[in-house]
Write an enzyme that holds these catalytic residues in place. Structure first.
Site, PDB file in Angstrom:
ATOM      1  N   HIS A 206       0.805  -1.232   0.000  1.00  0.00           N
ATOM      2  CA  HIS A 206       0.000   0.000   0.000  1.00  0.00           C
ATOM      3  C   HIS A 206       0.836   1.280   0.000  1.00  0.00           C
ATOM      4  CE1 HIS A 206       0.852  -0.457   4.309  1.00  0.00           C
ATOM      5  NE2 HIS A 206       0.585   0.827   4.444  1.00  0.00           N
TER       6      HIS A 206
HETATM    7  N1  UDP Z   1      -3.533  -6.131   8.736  1.00  0.00           N
HETATM    8  C1  UDP Z   1      -4.794  -6.705   8.858  1.00  0.00           C
HETATM    9  N2  UDP Z   1      -5.451  -7.091   7.718  1.00  0.00           N
HETATM   10  C2  UDP Z   1      -4.913  -6.961   6.466  1.00  0.00           C
HETATM   11  C3  UDP Z   1      -3.606  -6.384   6.360  1.00  0.00           C
HETATM   12  C4  UDP Z   1      -2.954  -5.970   7.508  1.00  0.00           C
HETATM   13  O1  UDP Z   1      -5.294  -6.859   9.969  1.00  0.00           O
HETATM   14  O2  UDP Z   1      -5.559  -7.335   5.470  1.00  0.00           O
HETATM   15  C5  UDP Z   1      -2.828  -5.675   9.963  1.00  0.00           C
HETATM   16  C6  UDP Z   1      -1.423  -6.187  10.123  1.00  0.00           C
HETATM   17  O3  UDP Z   1      -1.391  -7.458  10.738  1.00  0.00           O
HETATM   18  C7  UDP Z   1      -0.785  -5.129  10.998  1.00  0.00           C
HETATM   19  C8  UDP Z   1      -1.463  -3.866  10.517  1.00  0.00           C
HETATM   20  O4  UDP Z   1      -2.676  -4.271   9.879  1.00  0.00           O
HETATM   21  O5  UDP Z   1      -1.127  -5.358  12.363  1.00  0.00           O
HETATM   22  C9  UDP Z   1      -0.549  -3.146   9.583  1.00  0.00           C
HETATM   23  O6  UDP Z   1      -1.204  -2.160   8.937  1.00  0.00           O
HETATM   24  P1  UDP Z   1      -0.690  -1.517   7.575  1.00  0.00           P
HETATM   25  O7  UDP Z   1       0.167  -2.462   6.841  1.00  0.00           O
HETATM   26  O8  UDP Z   1      -1.916  -0.975   6.908  1.00  0.00           O
HETATM   27  O9  UDP Z   1       0.119  -0.234   8.086  1.00  0.00           O
HETATM   28  P2  UDP Z   1       1.651   0.060   8.380  1.00  0.00           P
HETATM   29  O10 UDP Z   1       2.078  -0.861   9.470  1.00  0.00           O
HETATM   30  O11 UDP Z   1       2.393  -0.115   7.105  1.00  0.00           O
HETATM   31  O12 UDP Z   1       1.655   1.481   8.821  1.00  0.00           O
END
Ligand code: UDP
Length: 364
Positions: A206
């Site tokens: 993303h």
């Molecule tokens: N996550 C989830 N469902 C999904 C994809 C990710 O629950 O389909 C969870 C993942 O396990 C983690 C969090 O969302 O706990 C991460 O979010 P994201 O990747 O959107 O954000 P980032 O960490 O990159 O800021």
């Protein structure tokens, strides 16, 4: 002590849930409320997390939705200022690195209210990432900086942040993972998708640098097809709304390879149960680099940098860059049994929220 915790986007819910639980043990001393800015607002990116992580309905909902960085940040600030003026909290807690993090910390600090930043000190040293700007600025104006890994302590020291404000407390995201492990273990999500444990790859993307350009996104989808084809494994790809919109915008839905299963974003328990049983995770997420390290599952991060270096140095994460041929060959090597063995970083033990609450109470 009246405390407002701010949540805006998916990873924030996962980080504030354990803090909310920890505050429940101090109901006589703390009134803890939750303000949801509405950065992520739909069922699959927001509501499902409140339900699964057993969080109450937010006490305040700002409903800001999407928009450019400036307009979203400004709208959060205006709406949050009203909440703070009305509620007069002693402390505002902001997790992570999203626009809600910087917007609400700025509002609170200008109103003379103390700010606690959960997940402080992480640095990718890449100012092209909007999150990096949010991290650096939030840390400068925070009164309590709670750090997840040792690199964060070093970064804050190098930036001249007063060490009396900085606390190495561990990782609240891992608190959620530890707390919900029995449910994650019991979930049938692998079978529900027709997959076999240890015989599939899980992918998420993303970051704007990977998905906002049509050419890059096309090559990413083709790379998933190559990995699935040569590795003989199916790939499950729960698609973030930003990525889904861009796949449609660039007319790429027709080129998604047949062995790549596209799905909607998944709930927390379902998703982590898939992570735990995957042969490999390929991602550009921040949080997933940490969860795979904790679970000992190989992870290939398709980025040129990481703000979470411990996951590479100690854990199971590979920083592969954005050369997709390299990503594909590394994926094959890892799936062929060549994955490094990681270990769990210091203080990632499920007790970070408890440590944070203790620090806050001792210093209130
Ligand atoms: N996550 C989830 N469902 C999904 C994809 C990710 O629950 O389909 C969870 C993942 O396990 C983690 C969090 O969302 O706990 C991460 O979010 P994201 O990747 O959107 O954000 P980032 O960490 O990159 O800021």
């Amino acid at each position: 002590m009246k405390i407002i915790s701010v949540v805006g986007a998916r990873p924030n819910f996962i980080k504030i849930a354990p803090l909310h639980k920890a505050f429940q043990g101090y109901n006589d001393k703390v009134e803890h409320t939750i303000c949801h800015t509405g950065q992520h607002f739909d069922e699959k990116m927001s509501k499902v997390f409140f339900d699964e992580l057993e969080m109450p309905r937010p006490d305040f909902y700002l409903g800001v939705g999407g928009g450019t960085h400036a307009s979203q940040t400004a709208r959060i600030m205006m709406a949050f200022e009203e909440v703070v003026e009305q509620e007069k909290p002693e402390l505002v807690i902001v997790p992570g690195d999203v626009n809600s993090t910087i917007a609400c910390s700025l509002v609170a600090s200008k109103l003379g209210i103390r700010v606690a930043h959960v997940e402080a000190g992480l640095r990718s040293f890449d100012r092209e990432m909007p999150e990096e700007i949010n991290r650096v600025l939030t840390d400068v104006i925070s009164d309590f900086l709670f750090v997840t890994e040792k690199s964060g302590m070093e970064n804050l020291k190098a930036e001249g942040i007063d060490s009396s404000k900085v606390f190495f407390t561990g990782n609240v995201m891992i608190d959620s993972l530890v707390h919900y492990m029995p449910k994650i273990d019991a979930s049938s999500s692998v079978a529900d998708f027709g997959l076999e444990p240890g015989n599939f790859v899980l992918a998420t993307f993303h970051r704007p640098s990977n998905v906002d350009d049509g050419g890059s996104l096309k090559r990413l989808l083709e790379m998933l097809g190559t990995v699935a084809g040569s590795g003989g494994k199916r790939i499950l790809f729960p698609v973030h709304p930003r990525t889904r919109n861009n796949i449609l915008k660039f007319g790429l839905d027709g080129i998604v390879p047949g062995n790549v299963i596209m799905a909607d974003p998944l709930g927390y328990i379902e998703f982590l149960s898939l992570v735990k049983r995957a042969a490999l995770v390929v991602t550009d997420s921040g949080g997933i680099q940490e969860e795979t390290t904790f679970l000992g599952v190989p992870c290939i991060t398709v980025r040129n940098n990481t703000e979470r270096p411990v996951t590479v140095e100690v854990g199971t994460n590979y920083l592969a860059g954005t050369d997709l041929d390299r990503v594909a060959s590394l994926a094959l090597e890892v799936m062929g049994g060549g994955a490094k063995k990681g270990s769990v970083p210091e203080l990632w033990d499920g007790k970070a929220a408890e440590r944070i609450v203790k620090v806050l109470l001792e210093n209130s």
